[in-house]
Design an enzyme around this catalytic site. Structure first.
Site, PDB file in Angstrom:
ATOM      1  N   CYS A   2      12.782 -18.530   1.012  1.00  0.00           N
ATOM      2  CA  CYS A   2      13.599 -19.742   1.009  1.00  0.00           C
ATOM      3  C   CYS A   2      12.781 -20.960   1.421  1.00  0.00           C
ATOM      4  O   CYS A   2      11.811 -20.849   2.157  1.00  0.00           O
ATOM      5  CB  CYS A   2      14.764 -19.576   1.959  1.00  0.00           C
ATOM      6  SG  CYS A   2      15.782 -18.127   1.654  1.00  0.00           S
ATOM      7  N   ARG A  27       7.990 -20.233  -4.372  1.00  0.00           N
ATOM      8  CA  ARG A  27       8.310 -19.209  -3.375  1.00  0.00           C
ATOM      9  C   ARG A  27       9.381 -18.244  -3.875  1.00  0.00           C
ATOM     10  O   ARG A  27       9.561 -17.169  -3.300  1.00  0.00           O
ATOM     11  CB  ARG A  27       8.794 -19.886  -2.082  1.00  0.00           C
ATOM     12  CG  ARG A  27       7.746 -20.760  -1.432  1.00  0.00           C
ATOM     13  CD  ARG A  27       8.361 -21.707  -0.426  1.00  0.00           C
ATOM     14  NE  ARG A  27       8.804 -21.026   0.773  1.00  0.00           N
ATOM     15  CZ  ARG A  27       8.146 -21.017   1.927  1.00  0.00           C
ATOM     16  NH1 ARG A  27       6.999 -21.652   2.037  1.00  0.00           N
ATOM     17  NH2 ARG A  27       8.629 -20.408   2.979  1.00  0.00           N
ATOM     18  N   TRP A  81      16.838 -17.616  -1.398  1.00  0.00           N
ATOM     19  CA  TRP A  81      16.622 -16.280  -1.954  1.00  0.00           C
ATOM     20  C   TRP A  81      17.631 -15.371  -1.272  1.00  0.00           C
ATOM     21  O   TRP A  81      17.613 -15.207  -0.056  1.00  0.00           O
ATOM     22  CB  TRP A  81      15.195 -15.823  -1.682  1.00  0.00           C
ATOM     23  CG  TRP A  81      14.837 -14.520  -2.330  1.00  0.00           C
ATOM     24  CD1 TRP A  81      14.473 -14.312  -3.618  1.00  0.00           C
ATOM     25  CD2 TRP A  81      14.783 -13.235  -1.684  1.00  0.00           C
ATOM     26  NE1 TRP A  81      14.202 -12.980  -3.833  1.00  0.00           N
ATOM     27  CE2 TRP A  81      14.382 -12.295  -2.670  1.00  0.00           C
ATOM     28  CE3 TRP A  81      15.042 -12.783  -0.398  1.00  0.00           C
ATOM     29  CZ2 TRP A  81      14.238 -10.939  -2.392  1.00  0.00           C
ATOM     30  CZ3 TRP A  81      14.900 -11.430  -0.113  1.00  0.00           C
ATOM     31  CH2 TRP A  81      14.500 -10.531  -1.105  1.00  0.00           C
ATOM     32  N   ASN A 119      16.467 -20.615   6.783  1.00  0.00           N
ATOM     33  CA  ASN A 119      15.615 -19.536   6.296  1.00  0.00           C
ATOM     34  C   ASN A 119      15.626 -18.423   7.336  1.00  0.00           C
ATOM     35  O   ASN A 119      15.581 -18.699   8.533  1.00  0.00           O
ATOM     36  CB  ASN A 119      14.164 -20.001   6.109  1.00  0.00           C
ATOM     37  CG  ASN A 119      14.012 -20.981   4.979  1.00  0.00           C
ATOM     38  OD1 ASN A 119      14.932 -21.230   4.222  1.00  0.00           O
ATOM     39  ND2 ASN A 119      12.828 -21.566   4.879  1.00  0.00           N
ATOM     40  N   GLY A 120      15.628 -17.179   6.885  1.00  0.00           N
ATOM     41  CA  GLY A 120      15.558 -16.069   7.824  1.00  0.00           C
ATOM     42  C   GLY A 120      16.819 -15.224   7.791  1.00  0.00           C
ATOM     43  O   GLY A 120      17.665 -15.345   6.901  1.00  0.00           O
ATOM     44  N   GLU A 503      -2.117  -1.182  -7.876  1.00  0.00           N
ATOM     45  CA  GLU A 503      -1.914  -2.626  -8.060  1.00  0.00           C
ATOM     46  C   GLU A 503      -1.550  -2.941  -9.512  1.00  0.00           C
ATOM     47  O   GLU A 503      -0.689  -3.786  -9.777  1.00  0.00           O
ATOM     48  CB  GLU A 503      -3.174  -3.383  -7.635  1.00  0.00           C
ATOM     49  CG  GLU A 503      -3.173  -4.877  -7.943  1.00  0.00           C
ATOM     50  CD  GLU A 503      -2.083  -5.656  -7.238  1.00  0.00           C
ATOM     51  OE1 GLU A 503      -1.904  -6.847  -7.592  1.00  0.00           O
ATOM     52  OE2 GLU A 503      -1.406  -5.110  -6.340  1.00  0.00           O
ATOM     53  N   LYS A 507       1.935  -4.770 -10.739  1.00  0.00           N
ATOM     54  CA  LYS A 507       1.985  -5.978 -11.552  1.00  0.00           C
ATOM     55  C   LYS A 507       2.886  -5.787 -12.765  1.00  0.00           C
ATOM     56  O   LYS A 507       3.670  -6.658 -13.116  1.00  0.00           O
ATOM     57  CB  LYS A 507       0.575  -6.369 -12.015  1.00  0.00           C
ATOM     58  CG  LYS A 507      -0.287  -6.971 -10.945  1.00  0.00           C
ATOM     59  CD  LYS A 507       0.243  -8.338 -10.538  1.00  0.00           C
ATOM     60  CE  LYS A 507      -0.202  -8.703  -9.130  1.00  0.00           C
ATOM     61  NZ  LYS A 507       0.523  -8.014  -8.069  1.00  0.00           N
ATOM     62  N   GLU A 510       6.564  -5.664 -11.640  1.00  0.00           N
ATOM     63  CA  GLU A 510       7.021  -6.938 -11.085  1.00  0.00           C
ATOM     64  C   GLU A 510       7.479  -7.921 -12.157  1.00  0.00           C
ATOM     65  O   GLU A 510       8.505  -8.573 -11.998  1.00  0.00           O
ATOM     66  CB  GLU A 510       5.892  -7.607 -10.293  1.00  0.00           C
ATOM     67  CG  GLU A 510       5.709  -7.142  -8.873  1.00  0.00           C
ATOM     68  CD  GLU A 510       4.609  -7.917  -8.185  1.00  0.00           C
ATOM     69  OE1 GLU A 510       4.881  -8.506  -7.122  1.00  0.00           O
ATOM     70  OE2 GLU A 510       3.474  -7.961  -8.689  1.00  0.00           O
ATOM     71  N   HIS A 526       0.070  18.261 -10.398  1.00  0.00           N
ATOM     72  CA  HIS A 526       0.949  18.623  -9.283  1.00  0.00           C
ATOM     73  C   HIS A 526       2.334  17.988  -9.418  1.00  0.00           C
ATOM     74  O   HIS A 526       3.047  17.855  -8.425  1.00  0.00           O
ATOM     75  CB  HIS A 526       0.310  18.225  -7.950  1.00  0.00           C
ATOM     76  CG  HIS A 526      -0.945  18.982  -7.654  1.00  0.00           C
ATOM     77  ND1 HIS A 526      -0.955  20.311  -7.318  1.00  0.00           N
ATOM     78  CD2 HIS A 526      -2.253  18.583  -7.681  1.00  0.00           C
ATOM     79  CE1 HIS A 526      -2.204  20.716  -7.134  1.00  0.00           C
ATOM     80  NE2 HIS A 526      -3.009  19.694  -7.357  1.00  0.00           N
ATOM     81  N   LYS A 625       8.020 -15.354  -3.448  1.00  0.00           N
ATOM     82  CA  LYS A 625       6.578 -15.452  -3.241  1.00  0.00           C
ATOM     83  C   LYS A 625       6.200 -15.214  -1.784  1.00  0.00           C
ATOM     84  O   LYS A 625       5.368 -14.388  -1.473  1.00  0.00           O
ATOM     85  CB  LYS A 625       6.078 -16.826  -3.692  1.00  0.00           C
ATOM     86  CG  LYS A 625       4.570 -17.037  -3.515  1.00  0.00           C
ATOM     87  CD  LYS A 625       3.783 -16.101  -4.406  1.00  0.00           C
ATOM     88  CE  LYS A 625       2.294 -16.325  -4.299  1.00  0.00           C
ATOM     89  NZ  LYS A 625       1.550 -15.317  -5.070  1.00  0.00           N
TER      90      LYS A 625
END
Length: 630
Positions: A2, A27, A81, A119-120, A503, A507, A510, A526, A625
């Site tokens: 946020c 963000r 957010w 925010n939070g 990674e 990506k 995402e 396995h 972000k």
């Protein structure tokens, strides 16, 4: 995550507030809004709190405030957010309190008394909500934020600062807030505990600002005060004061003004289609900047006390989240094979919730692009509470909480990263972690002068090597056409390149929303091999290292089950394209630094697959972000 922007001024500040929100769009957010005190512009009568909110982009909010219009010299703005409550307009910030027993939904003439952005996360919002409902307060949203607005209203007796200080004393959790009150048209009070907040000071003294990020104030002021844990700031016309959570006045020596160049121009797209594409192609420069001026491997690269600290440690514990966690996983291979120092890597969000065995001689390394990642900060503080005094951060923001709270630091120079899916921040983190490996190897007596020279030469060549990898983009666009039709994918790697496979999978999931998982190639038999069909593409990272022949056997296991392979192979691996095997050749083998090169094609594959599927590449759904909540 946020974003907050607030201001006290003599002019209509709404355009500045909305521009600040636009600078914070990177963000990630689901909704946005702005609230002003119309009386702050000299409205003779009837002036009060006015707001506009949107569940679309900030551009739509701008159209709203111009159409209504919404104007004021004192105001607050926010990008949200969603945590508590869906991303709908009733949950969007700013939130109002109309006082007890006032239902604004059925009373269009209701007068807002408190406007607040936050925010939070407030962990004790449920008992506070119950207590406020008992006092007659009616809740219009599902958010924890509205609790704070009603709480401040219930405590207000004529002074907003006093009410905010009394309210935050009752809050448990993480927050940064900015508040307006109907009775004080030229005042904003803000506070922070666990979430970042900065104060922007204008030299003429006519207007002052608060924001969750200095970038929001780019072009408005470069005079920034970084508020610290528990700070409360009172903005009024021509002046400001900062107090501690306990109400003690803080001096300019305690909270100095710093000149911060936020480089708003860095957010320009230029010739690129998306910020993610731009940032992928900025990696040669970002690596060059991160390694600029390094002519020798010396502990002082990590701070003046590093030499003393590094002689006292016997192991390393890396704490990070998401992409930064994968950079830490890569560093574990380097630290144990080159520096020969035992290394653990932990997901920061899990570390503080388990019983661990403290080791005062362990070096705690945190990794964070923003330096404000809530889970990683909490893990750091937990480690410190256990007696870990040796702390170091690899971070992209020199003024962040992570840098301030660690004894040592290496500041990467990736520049502003707008795309939610991290690219250049990841590769610059790897560069910083490789430098740490070499410094610790030298401290342990395991780095000869010849080895140091060879590693320095390889690092200096990285920008050129990365340019050659970026030239593979057209071939990866071809792969992306295949992947865009898929719903699942596997990524394989071995040894040092297993974290790079992880990674790559991250990506892809995402930004393209394709389900992707990564495995050490030897683990196929396995369990994961049961998933392999012609509809399950298998991406394989194939450097020419000691595990190459083992990897080739794993690839044959895939082909025998009808799986289709997409292989990033070093030139001398003798892996050829054939039916069911698509090969892109890397320009050169790069030894220990190979992960920095091999991850770039995976970034490009994810990017072009997302483009082919038509997703919002820079702002993928449900993600943010800067993750400043737990």
């Amino acid at each position: 995550m946020c974003g907050i922007v607030g201001a006290v001024s003599l002019r209509n500040i709404v355009p500045v507030l909305v521009q600040g929100l636009q600078r914070l769009e990177y963000r990630g957010y689901d909704s946005c809004g702005v609230a002003v005190h119309t009386a702050s512009l000299g409205v003779a009568s009837g002036g009060g709190l006015q707001r506009a909110r949107s569940t679309a982009r900030v551009a739509e909010l701008l159209e709203q405030v111009q159409r209504v219009p919404v104007q004021g010299a004192t105001g607050i703005a926010h990008t949200r957010w969603a945590t508590h409550g869906a991303p709908v307009q009733s949950n969007a910030h700013p939130h109002f309190s109309y006082g007890p027993k006032v239902d604004a939904s059925s009373n269009p003439d209701a007068v807002g008394r408190v406007a607040l952005v936050h925010n939070g996360i407030i962990e004790n919002h449920e008992p506070l909500r119950a207590a406020l409902q008992a006092q007659g307060y009616i809740f219009a949203s599902q958010t924890d934020t509205e609790v704070i607005a009603h709480l401040i209203d219930s405590l207000y007796t004529g002074d907003l600062l006093t009410a905010v200080q009394a309210a935050i004393a009752q809050l448990h959790g993480a927050f940064a807030i900015a508040v307006l009150h109907h009775d004080e048209p030229h005042r904003v009070v803000a506070a922070r505990a666990g979430s970042p907040l900065v104060l922007g000071v204008c030299q003429d003294g006519q207007e002052h600002f608060v924001a969750s990020d200095a970038m929001a104030l780019a072009g408005v002021t470069d005079q920034i005060i970084y508020l610290q844990e528990g700070d409360v700031v009172d903005l009024q016309l021509g002046r400001y004061c900062i107090t501690s959570r306990e109400g003690l006045l803080l001096t300019q020596e305690q909270r100095p003004v710093r000149t911060v160049h936020a480089h708003s121009g860095a957010a320009e797209l230029g010739p690129y289609r998306h910020y993610m594409q731009k940032e992928i192609f900025e990696q040669p420069r970002a690596i060059a900047d991160t390694l600029d001026g390094i002519n020798a491997i010396v502990p002082a690269l990590f701070g003046p006390d590093a030499a003393q600290v590094f002689t006292q440690i016997d192991s390393v514990l890396i704490l990070a989240c998401g992409t930064s966690y994968y950079s830490g996983c890569t560093a574990k291979y380097w630290l144990e094979s080159i520096a020969r120092i035992p290394t653990q890597v932990e997901v920061a969000s899990e570390y503080r919730y388990r019983d661990s065995v403290p080791n005062p001689r362990q070096l705690i390394v945190t990794i964070s692009q923003s330096g404000e990642t809530a889970d990683t900060l909490a893990a750091l503080r937990h480690a410190q509470s256990l007696g870990h005094a040796h702390t170091l951060t690899i971070c992209n923001v020199a003024t962040s909480a992570m840098v301030r709270e660690c004894a040592l630091a290496y500041i990467t120079r990736a520049g502003v990263e707008i795309g939610v899916a991290s690219t250049k921040a990841f590769t610059t983190q790897l560069a910083g972690l490789f430098l740490l490996t070499l410094v610790l190897a030298q401290t342990q007596g395991r780095l000869s002068a010849e080895q140091e020279a060879a590693h320095l030469q390889a690092m200096r060549h990285l920008p050129v090597a990365l340019q050659a990898v970026l030239a593979l983009e057209p071939q990866l666009m071809g792969w992306a056409e295949d992947f865009a039709r898929m719903e699942n994918a596997l990524f394989l790697g071995r040894g040092l390149h297993y974290p790079i496979a992880m990674e790559g999978a991250l990506k892809l999931k995402e930004i393209s929303y394709i389900h992707a998982e990564a495995y050490p190639a030897g683990e196929l038999k396995h369990g994961p091999l049961a998933l392999v069909t012609s509809a399950m593409p298998v991406v394989t990272v194939a450097p020419n290292d000691a595990l190459l022949e083992k990897l080739k056997s794993n690839m044959q296991e895939v082909r025998a089950r009808g799986g289709v392979l997409y292989v990033l192979a070093d030139a001398d691996t003798r892996i050829e394209s054939s039916e069911g095997i698509h090969v892109i050749r890397m320009p050169e083998h790069y030894g220990a630094l190979s992960p920095i090169l091999h991850v770039v094609p995976l970034q490009l594959l994810a990017y072009h697959t997302a483009c082919a599927r038509g997703t919002d590449v820079d702002k993928p759904r449900n993600l943010a972000k800067s993750v400043t909540v737990e």
